[in-house]
Design a protein around this motif. Structure first.
Motif, PDB file in Angstrom:
ATOM      1  N   VAL A 227       0.855  -1.187   0.000  1.00  0.00           N
ATOM      2  CA  VAL A 227       0.000   0.000   0.000  1.00  0.00           C
ATOM      3  C   VAL A 227       0.891   1.237   0.000  1.00  0.00           C
ATOM      4  O   VAL A 227       1.799   1.357   0.825  1.00  0.00           O
ATOM      5  CB  VAL A 227      -0.944   0.013   1.221  1.00  0.00           C
ATOM      6  CG1 VAL A 227      -1.838   1.242   1.200  1.00  0.00           C
ATOM      7  CG2 VAL A 227      -1.780  -1.267   1.271  1.00  0.00           C
TER       8      VAL A 227
ATOM      9  N   THR B 285       0.893   5.702  -0.681  1.00  0.00           N
ATOM     10  CA  THR B 285       0.089   6.915  -0.779  1.00  0.00           C
ATOM     11  C   THR B 285       0.937   8.057  -1.321  1.00  0.00           C
ATOM     12  O   THR B 285       2.166   8.068  -1.171  1.00  0.00           O
ATOM     13  CB  THR B 285      -0.505   7.345   0.582  1.00  0.00           C
ATOM     14  OG1 THR B 285       0.577   7.576   1.490  1.00  0.00           O
ATOM     15  CG2 THR B 285      -1.445   6.293   1.137  1.00  0.00           C
TER      16      THR B 285
ATOM     17  N   TRP C   3      -7.105   1.707  -6.513  1.00  0.00           N
ATOM     18  CA  TRP C   3      -6.743   3.114  -6.359  1.00  0.00           C
ATOM     19  C   TRP C   3      -7.871   3.798  -5.607  1.00  0.00           C
ATOM     20  O   TRP C   3      -9.015   3.782  -6.049  1.00  0.00           O
ATOM     21  CB  TRP C   3      -6.578   3.771  -7.721  1.00  0.00           C
ATOM     22  CG  TRP C   3      -5.469   3.229  -8.560  1.00  0.00           C
ATOM     23  CD1 TRP C   3      -5.439   2.016  -9.202  1.00  0.00           C
ATOM     24  CD2 TRP C   3      -4.236   3.863  -8.871  1.00  0.00           C
ATOM     25  NE1 TRP C   3      -4.266   1.875  -9.887  1.00  0.00           N
ATOM     26  CE2 TRP C   3      -3.508   2.991  -9.706  1.00  0.00           C
ATOM     27  CE3 TRP C   3      -3.690   5.103  -8.531  1.00  0.00           C
ATOM     28  CZ2 TRP C   3      -2.243   3.318 -10.206  1.00  0.00           C
ATOM     29  CZ3 TRP C   3      -2.435   5.425  -9.024  1.00  0.00           C
ATOM     30  CH2 TRP C   3      -1.725   4.540  -9.846  1.00  0.00           C
ATOM     31  N   ARG C   4      -7.557   4.400  -4.455  1.00  0.00           N
ATOM     32  CA  ARG C   4      -8.547   5.140  -3.667  1.00  0.00           C
ATOM     33  C   ARG C   4      -8.177   6.611  -3.663  1.00  0.00           C
ATOM     34  O   ARG C   4      -7.015   6.965  -3.467  1.00  0.00           O
ATOM     35  CB  ARG C   4      -8.574   4.639  -2.217  1.00  0.00           C
ATOM     36  CG  ARG C   4      -8.930   3.184  -2.053  1.00  0.00           C
ATOM     37  CD  ARG C   4     -10.417   2.958  -2.287  1.00  0.00           C
ATOM     38  NE  ARG C   4     -10.772   1.594  -2.022  1.00  0.00           N
ATOM     39  CZ  ARG C   4     -11.584   1.201  -1.055  1.00  0.00           C
ATOM     40  NH1 ARG C   4     -12.152   2.083  -0.266  1.00  0.00           N
ATOM     41  NH2 ARG C   4     -11.855  -0.067  -0.892  1.00  0.00           N
TER      42      ARG C   4
ATOM     43  N   ARG D 170      -5.569  12.910  -2.028  1.00  0.00           N
ATOM     44  CA  ARG D 170      -4.684  11.879  -1.480  1.00  0.00           C
ATOM     45  C   ARG D 170      -4.978  10.622  -2.291  1.00  0.00           C
ATOM     46  O   ARG D 170      -6.123  10.182  -2.386  1.00  0.00           O
ATOM     47  CB  ARG D 170      -4.948  11.620  -0.004  1.00  0.00           C
ATOM     48  CG  ARG D 170      -4.083  10.482   0.542  1.00  0.00           C
ATOM     49  CD  ARG D 170      -4.153  10.350   2.044  1.00  0.00           C
ATOM     50  NE  ARG D 170      -3.530  11.513   2.653  1.00  0.00           N
ATOM     51  CZ  ARG D 170      -4.163  12.439   3.373  1.00  0.00           C
ATOM     52  NH1 ARG D 170      -5.457  12.346   3.590  1.00  0.00           N
ATOM     53  NH2 ARG D 170      -3.523  13.469   3.881  1.00  0.00           N
TER      54      ARG D 170
ATOM     55  N   ARG E   8      -4.258   6.643  -2.780  1.00  0.00           N
ATOM     56  CA  ARG E   8      -3.756   5.426  -2.120  1.00  0.00           C
ATOM     57  C   ARG E   8      -3.881   4.274  -3.109  1.00  0.00           C
ATOM     58  O   ARG E   8      -4.962   4.020  -3.642  1.00  0.00           O
ATOM     59  CB  ARG E   8      -4.548   5.104  -0.864  1.00  0.00           C
ATOM     60  CG  ARG E   8      -3.943   3.916  -0.103  1.00  0.00           C
ATOM     61  CD  ARG E   8      -4.738   3.566   1.108  1.00  0.00           C
ATOM     62  NE  ARG E   8      -5.876   2.757   0.657  1.00  0.00           N
ATOM     63  CZ  ARG E   8      -6.936   2.496   1.387  1.00  0.00           C
ATOM     64  NH1 ARG E   8      -7.045   2.995   2.595  1.00  0.00           N
ATOM     65  NH2 ARG E   8      -7.909   1.754   0.912  1.00  0.00           N
ATOM     66  N   TRP E   9      -2.762   3.608  -3.353  1.00  0.00           N
ATOM     67  CA  TRP E   9      -2.708   2.494  -4.300  1.00  0.00           C
ATOM     68  C   TRP E   9      -2.396   1.228  -3.533  1.00  0.00           C
ATOM     69  O   TRP E   9      -1.383   1.153  -2.842  1.00  0.00           O
ATOM     70  CB  TRP E   9      -1.639   2.771  -5.345  1.00  0.00           C
ATOM     71  CG  TRP E   9      -1.426   1.691  -6.368  1.00  0.00           C
ATOM     72  CD1 TRP E   9      -2.362   1.042  -7.103  1.00  0.00           C
ATOM     73  CD2 TRP E   9      -0.160   1.171  -6.788  1.00  0.00           C
ATOM     74  NE1 TRP E   9      -1.769   0.155  -7.969  1.00  0.00           N
ATOM     75  CE2 TRP E   9      -0.412   0.222  -7.786  1.00  0.00           C
ATOM     76  CE3 TRP E   9       1.156   1.428  -6.422  1.00  0.00           C
ATOM     77  CZ2 TRP E   9       0.608  -0.489  -8.432  1.00  0.00           C
ATOM     78  CZ3 TRP E   9       2.163   0.734  -7.060  1.00  0.00           C
ATOM     79  CH2 TRP E   9       1.889  -0.216  -8.051  1.00  0.00           C
ATOM     80  N   THR E  10      -3.275   0.244  -3.639  1.00  0.00           N
ATOM     81  CA  THR E  10      -3.038  -1.065  -3.030  1.00  0.00           C
ATOM     82  C   THR E  10      -2.757  -2.056  -4.150  1.00  0.00           C
ATOM     83  O   THR E  10      -3.555  -2.208  -5.086  1.00  0.00           O
ATOM     84  CB  THR E  10      -4.259  -1.535  -2.216  1.00  0.00           C
ATOM     85  OG1 THR E  10      -4.509  -0.574  -1.185  1.00  0.00           O
ATOM     86  CG2 THR E  10      -4.014  -2.901  -1.592  1.00  0.00           C
TER      87      THR E  10
END
Length: 164
Positions: free
Chosen positions: A21, A23, A105-106, A115, A117-119
């Motif tokens: 994860v 960011t 991708w959030r 912001r 966030r890539w998991t």
């Protein structure tokens, strides 16, 4: 040679044996970041250096991705929630070792920016999992560089000095 991967659902982002994860912050608003991720798929190579080809397939329900080094993915879009989330799973790849892969991708509003966030959620044999964890710093650097490059394109377009 391309191989079919195990189909996984969105819950795999939280339950995968390997979850990386990352960011990053972008000055561009969530709607612009989402549009670049989900609606302007063919533009990925212009801001994500590892991507050499990106094109929507199946009427936008899937994607074909090619990476530097010749890795290819056929993907299914799993979530496309405007301004919040874009997720896809890999259905077929020529990458060795991987058994299942989902990227999520959030996007969260952060002041006037976003912001991101890539998991990166994956499964494979022990050697693959070990190699993926060892590659974490490189993947993180690639992600942060991509978000920075995307943000520069988006904010330059917003200021009128160029189009994203």
């Amino acid at each position: 040679m391309a191989r079919a991967l195990r189909p996984v659902g969105l819950d795999f982002a939280a339950s995968a044996p390997v979850r990386l994860v990352f960011t990053a912050e972008a000055a561009a608003p969530p709607e612009a970041v989402y549009r670049a991720l989900a609606e302007e798929v063919a533009g990925w190579p212009s801001w994500f250096r590892a991507v050499t080809l990106a094109r929507p397939t199946h009427g936008g329900a899937g994607r074909e991705i090619r990476l530097v080094g010749g890795v290819r993915f056929q993907e299914t879009i799993m979530a496309a929630d405007p301004e919040r989330r874009y997720a896809y799973r890999v259905d077929e790849t020529n990458a060795p070792g991987v058994r299942a892969l989902l990227e999520d991708w959030r996007l969260t509003a952060a002041g006037s920016g976003t912001r991101v966030r890539w998991t990166f959620a994956a499964d494979g044999p022990a050697g693959f999992r070990f190699a993926l964890v060892a590659a974490r710093p490189g993947l993180g650097c690639s992600f942060r560089t991509a978000v920075r490059s995307l943000d520069q394109r988006l904010t330059a377009g917003a200021s009128g000095s160029g189009r994203p």
